[in-house]
Design a protein around this motif. Structure first.
Motif, PDB file in Angstrom:
ATOM      1  N   GLU A   1       8.434   4.024   0.735  1.00 39.51           N
ATOM      2  CA  GLU A   1       9.300   5.104   1.164  1.00 39.51           C
ATOM      3  C   GLU A   1      10.667   4.834   0.555  1.00 39.51           C
ATOM      4  O   GLU A   1      11.181   3.709   0.701  1.00 39.51           O
TER       5      GLU A   1
ATOM      6  N   LYS B   1      -3.844   3.070  -4.399  1.00 37.86           N
ATOM      7  CA  LYS B   1      -3.997   2.192  -3.240  1.00 37.86           C
ATOM      8  C   LYS B   1      -3.164   0.943  -3.435  1.00 37.86           C
ATOM      9  O   LYS B   1      -1.956   1.000  -3.399  1.00 37.86           O
TER      10      LYS B   1
ATOM     11  N   TYR C   1       5.118  -1.420   2.441  1.00 39.24           N
ATOM     12  CA  TYR C   1       4.226  -1.831   3.536  1.00 39.24           C
ATOM     13  C   TYR C   1       3.001  -2.551   2.989  1.00 39.24           C
ATOM     14  O   TYR C   1       2.377  -2.102   2.029  1.00 39.24           O
TER      15      TYR C   1
ATOM     16  N   ASN D   1       5.529  10.148  -2.143  1.00 38.81           N
ATOM     17  CA  ASN D   1       6.324   9.334  -3.063  1.00 38.81           C
ATOM     18  C   ASN D   1       5.755   9.169  -4.461  1.00 38.81           C
ATOM     19  O   ASN D   1       6.306   8.432  -5.257  1.00 38.81           O
TER      20      ASN D   1
ATOM     21  N   TRP E   1      -0.832   6.102   5.900  1.00 42.51           N
ATOM     22  CA  TRP E   1      -0.296   5.704   4.596  1.00 42.51           C
ATOM     23  C   TRP E   1      -0.524   6.740   3.527  1.00 42.51           C
ATOM     24  O   TRP E   1       0.312   6.945   2.657  1.00 42.51           O
ATOM     25  N   ASN E   2      -1.669   7.428   3.591  1.00 44.38           N
ATOM     26  CA  ASN E   2      -1.927   8.441   2.567  1.00 44.38           C
ATOM     27  C   ASN E   2      -0.789   9.449   2.531  1.00 44.38           C
ATOM     28  O   ASN E   2      -0.245   9.761   1.490  1.00 44.38           O
ATOM     29  N   GLU E   3      -0.434   9.901   3.746  1.00 44.91           N
ATOM     30  CA  GLU E   3       0.631  10.881   3.842  1.00 44.91           C
ATOM     31  C   GLU E   3       1.927  10.301   3.283  1.00 44.91           C
ATOM     32  O   GLU E   3       2.660  10.950   2.556  1.00 44.91           O
ATOM     33  N   GLU E   4       2.179   9.026   3.587  1.00 45.07           N
ATOM     34  CA  GLU E   4       3.413   8.381   3.121  1.00 45.07           C
ATOM     35  C   GLU E   4       3.466   8.316   1.609  1.00 45.07           C
ATOM     36  O   GLU E   4       4.433   8.716   0.986  1.00 45.07           O
ATOM     37  N   TRP E   5       2.386   7.791   0.982  1.00 48.79           N
ATOM     38  CA  TRP E   5       2.517   7.624  -0.468  1.00 48.79           C
ATOM     39  C   TRP E   5       2.324   8.908  -1.238  1.00 48.79           C
ATOM     40  O   TRP E   5       2.812   9.081  -2.335  1.00 48.79           O
ATOM     41  N   GLU E   6       1.665   9.897  -0.610  1.00 44.90           N
ATOM     42  CA  GLU E   6       1.569  11.200  -1.263  1.00 44.90           C
ATOM     43  C   GLU E   6       2.959  11.795  -1.452  1.00 44.90           C
ATOM     44  O   GLU E   6       3.231  12.486  -2.420  1.00 44.90           O
TER      45      GLU E   6
ATOM     46  N   GLU F   1       0.795  -1.222   0.000  1.00 38.15           N
ATOM     47  CA  GLU F   1       0.000   0.000   0.000  1.00 38.15           C
ATOM     48  C   GLU F   1       0.823   1.265   0.000  1.00 38.15           C
ATOM     49  O   GLU F   1       0.339   2.319  -0.391  1.00 38.15           O
ATOM     50  N   SER F   2       2.029   1.181   0.514  1.00 35.12           N
ATOM     51  CA  SER F   2       2.759   2.417   0.704  1.00 35.12           C
ATOM     52  C   SER F   2       4.254   2.166   0.600  1.00 35.12           C
ATOM     53  O   SER F   2       4.725   1.070   0.910  1.00 35.12           O
TER      54      SER F   2
END
Ligand SMILES: C[S@@+](CC[C@H](N)C(=O)[O-])C[C@H]1O[C@@H](n2cnc3c(N)ncnc32)[C@H](O)[C@@H]1O
Length: 282
Positions: free
Chosen positions: A35, A118, A44, A87, A80-85, A32-33
């Motif tokens: 880094e 997602k 992750y 990247n 996770w939203n914050e994480e993948w945003e 999902e995510s």
């Protein structure tokens, strides 16, 4: 209750371009995510969706040009939203089509597809998606019936509608991809796309002018006959999801089905092929 996640620390050598490719592929099996790290990336996945065999089937792990090792551990959920945003940058293909997430600024290109990936493959970052977008941009889709087999996020079906297709069926064997495609179809206000969970067995009795399939060599070899059977005379078949070395066997299969090879695109060893159907179906 917050979900339990598995964190994978992937070391990728050489890091470029293979980290991006691995990231896109991990997205297709439920990660999902991500880094970026010095030596590769962290990925992750929810523990309940993890399958021990998932990584074995990815192209990246078969690719002799890259070495990938990893360690895994259990972690509690984070944002996770914050994480993948952090990247996921928008992708612009040939200056004509932008694939972006909802939180990016509106694109200035002729076409725009908004994708919240997602867990599904298809943000435009992967070479195969990129090349399929290029081929679609150069195909006449006005008033055409389109099949997007292995639709992932639905990105190609959505672009097909924006390019003027009359109707598109988007099919994926994976439940997450099916659900994600439904969401993305809605997000792009598409009116003429039906999304199905399943495979080539759903095609009986259907007919299309354009068939798109970005899957992998083995599935394509297995299902090409079924794709050819639903492709109208003069129809276009766009294939990707394989390497340069796989071209002869795929061309041979297509030729046996009277599909005429017309174009090849190539990017970082990945390939996309275009064929024309020369024979009447049914
Ligand atoms: C490489 S991704 C392509 C996604 C998207 N079309 C793109 O171009 O980015 C391949 C997709 O095919 C799906 N898939 C795998 N086997 C399949 C099958 N037999 N029939 C339909 N879809 C399949 C996977 O779940 C995955 O979403």
């Amino acid at each position: 209750m917050s979900a339990i996640y598995l964190e994978f620390d992937f070391k990728v050598s050489p890091k470029t371009p293979f980290t991006d490719i691995l990231m896109a592929e991990l997205g297709s099996v439920g990660f999902e995510s991500f880094e970026e790290t010095e030596e590769g990336l962290m990925g992750y996945i929810q523990k309940e969706f993890w399958n021990e065999n998932a990584l074995q089937d990815l192209y990246s792990f078969e690719n002799p040009l890259v070495e990938i090792s990893y360690e895994q551990r259990e972690v509690e959920q984070v944002n996770w939203n914050e994480e993948w945003e952090k990247n996921f940058d928008p992708i612009v293909v040939d200056g004509r089509c932008t694939v972006r997430a909802p939180f990016h600024e509106k694109a200035t290109t002729e076409y725009e597809v908004i994708i919240e990936p997602k867990m599904s493959f298809g943000t435009g970052h992967h070479e195969t998606t990129h090349m399929m977008i290029q081929l679609l941009l150069d195909t006449d889709l006005k008033e055409k019936d389109v099949l997007d087999m292995g639709c992932g996020t639905g990105v190609l079906a959505i672009l097909a509608e924006k390019l003027g297709a009359r109707h598109a069926d988007a099919i994926d064997i994976d439940r997450w991809c099916y659900e994600n495609s439904l969401e993305n179809v809605e997000r792009n206000s598409c009116r003429n796309i039906d999304v199905y969970e399943g495979d080539a067995n759903l095609l009986e009795g259907k007919e299309y002018d354009v068939v798109i399939a970005n899957i992998n060599r083995n599935i394509l070899l297995q299902d090409l006959e079924k794709y050819a059977a639903v492709l109208r005379k003069g129809g276009v078949l766009l294939l990707s999801g394989f390497y340069e070395d796989d071209i002869p066997i795929l061309k041979e299969k297509c030729s046996s089905l009277k599909l005429n090879f017309t174009q090849k695109l190539e990017k970082n060893l990945w390939v996309a092929l275009k064929f024309l159907n020369l024979r009447q179906i049914h």
